[in-house]
Motif scaffolding. Structure first.
Motif, mmCIF file in Angstrom:
data_model
loop_
_atom_site.group_PDB
_atom_site.id
_atom_site.type_symbol
_atom_site.label_atom_id
_atom_site.label_comp_id
_atom_site.label_asym_id
_atom_site.label_seq_id
_atom_site.Cartn_x
_atom_site.Cartn_y
_atom_site.Cartn_z
ATOM 1 N N ALA A 164 0.809 -1.217 0.000
ATOM 2 C CA ALA A 164 0.000 0.000 0.000
ATOM 3 C C ALA A 164 0.845 1.271 0.000
ATOM 4 C CB ALA A 164 -0.928 0.002 1.216
ATOM 5 N N CYS A 165 1.940 1.279 0.751
ATOM 6 C CA CYS A 165 2.686 2.516 0.980
ATOM 7 C C CYS A 165 4.020 2.608 0.256
ATOM 8 C CB CYS A 165 2.923 2.694 2.488
ATOM 9 S SG CYS A 165 1.414 2.786 3.467
ATOM 10 N N LEU A 170 6.480 2.955 -6.003
ATOM 11 C CA LEU A 170 7.539 2.499 -6.910
ATOM 12 C C LEU A 170 7.035 2.341 -8.340
ATOM 13 C CD1 LEU A 170 9.573 -0.187 -4.900
ATOM 14 C CD2 LEU A 170 10.430 1.971 -5.817
ATOM 15 N N VAL A 171 5.804 1.908 -8.496
ATOM 16 C CA VAL A 171 5.290 1.642 -9.839
ATOM 17 C C VAL A 171 4.519 2.831 -10.415
ATOM 18 C CG1 VAL A 171 5.157 -0.837 -9.428
ATOM 19 C CG2 VAL A 171 3.158 0.574 -8.957
ATOM 20 N N VAL A 191 16.435 0.509 -1.822
ATOM 21 C CA VAL A 191 15.238 0.722 -0.996
ATOM 22 C C VAL A 191 14.390 -0.553 -0.960
ATOM 23 C CG1 VAL A 191 13.065 1.994 -0.820
ATOM 24 C CG2 VAL A 191 15.180 3.208 -1.381
ATOM 25 N N GLN A 192 14.239 -1.183 -2.104
ATOM 26 C CA GLN A 192 13.447 -2.414 -2.190
ATOM 27 C C GLN A 192 14.099 -3.532 -1.371
ATOM 28 O OE1 GLN A 192 13.094 -4.062 -6.125
ATOM 29 N NE2 GLN A 192 11.009 -4.804 -5.771
ATOM 30 N N ILE A 218 10.166 -9.182 -7.891
ATOM 31 C CA ILE A 218 11.161 -8.975 -8.936
ATOM 32 C C ILE A 218 11.808 -7.620 -8.682
ATOM 33 C CG2 ILE A 218 10.003 -10.413 -10.658
ATOM 34 C CD1 ILE A 218 8.917 -7.871 -11.928
ATOM 35 N N PRO A 219 13.078 -7.443 -9.051
ATOM 36 C CA PRO A 219 13.750 -6.156 -8.822
ATOM 37 C C PRO A 219 13.007 -5.008 -9.498
ATOM 38 C CG PRO A 219 15.333 -7.850 -9.448
ATOM 39 C CD PRO A 219 13.979 -8.444 -9.657
ATOM 40 N N VAL A 220 13.157 -3.826 -8.933
ATOM 41 C CA VAL A 220 12.396 -2.675 -9.408
ATOM 42 C C VAL A 220 12.676 -2.371 -10.877
ATOM 43 C CG1 VAL A 220 14.167 -1.057 -8.584
ATOM 44 C CG2 VAL A 220 11.817 -0.270 -8.919
#
Length: 243
Positions: A164-165, A170-171, A191-192, A218-220
């Protein structure tokens, strides 16, 4: 008062959209122009081979918008209107002048080097550095809160918080700012990874590959690529949505 609607009414947003729907029809069609509208946020984009040409086109468009506003008895707020000259550093280096004199309601609007539009920070090089800076600051603050409350949450609860936060940010509009440099993407990847360690209670020495595998993440950078691939598919599946 002879015109207007009650503030906060349910039909207010719909009436407003109907009201401004004809604004694009008032813009000059003698050159390429892209007008984007979302709720009460309107942006006008144009291009040219010289700064003077871009300035002339923007002033003509600003005059068209002012005419539309006068016909519809609306007041334009020049103090909230900004202009930006977007070009690569190489092109800007060879320009004799980088100043845009764009006037709205007889007032020269401020020219800025960056501006936030619908939550995304654009800069005059489209490097997305300011956006990623702001995004990392926001996400690190939210992860700091997650770390403090993680002892009171189950792993599932921590994942709900992350989705949610953190993940949602990120997306958000990543198909646009995801063209940033690998250096900026690595900052977001860190950060991920930090989020994965908090959720799983892992230490710094635990390989992130194992953490991502357990969480089915999966990585950002790969996530952004997937989003770019999904975008044209969504448009082809629903052509009317892109109009």
């Amino acid at each position: 008062m002879s015109v207007g609607i009650p503030k906060g009414s349910i039909l207010g947003p719909l009436f407003f959209l109907v009201f401004i729907n004809d604004l694009p029809l008032y813009l000059s069609s003698t050159f390429d122009t892209n007008l984007t509208m979302f709720a009460d946020d309107t942006s006008i984009l144009t291009s040219g081979s010289t700064v003077q040409e871009v300035e002339l086109r923007l002033n003509l468009l600003a005059s068209d918008v002012s005419s539309w506003a006068n016909l519809n008895r609306m007041a334009l707020n020049a103090s909230k209107t900004k202009s930006m000259l977007i070009a690569s550093p190489q092109k800007l280096r060879f320009l004799s002048s980088q100043s845009l004199g764009v006037a709205v309601s007889n007032t020269i609007v401020d020219q800025v080097l960056e501006a936030k539009v619908l939550g995304v920070t654009f800069d005059h090089h489209l490097s997305w550095e300011q956006h990623v800076d702001s995004l990392c600051c926001k996400l690190n603050s939210r992860l700091s809160l997650l770390r403090r409350i993680s002892s009171f949450l189950t792993q599932e609860g921590s994942l709900h918080y992350y989705n949610a936060c953190v993940h949602s940010q990120l997306v958000y509009c990543s198909s646009a700012w995801g063209t940033c440099s690998q250096t900026l993407l690595l900052r977001l990847l860190r950060v991920q990874k930090h989020a994965a360690r908090i959720i799983l209670g892992a230490d710094f020495f635990t390989p992130s590959v194992a953490l991502f595998s357990k969480l089915k993440w999966i990585p950002v950078n790969e996530m952004i690529k997937c989003g770019k691939l999904q975008l044209p598919f969504s448009i082809m599946a629903n052509p009317e949505a892109s109009l």
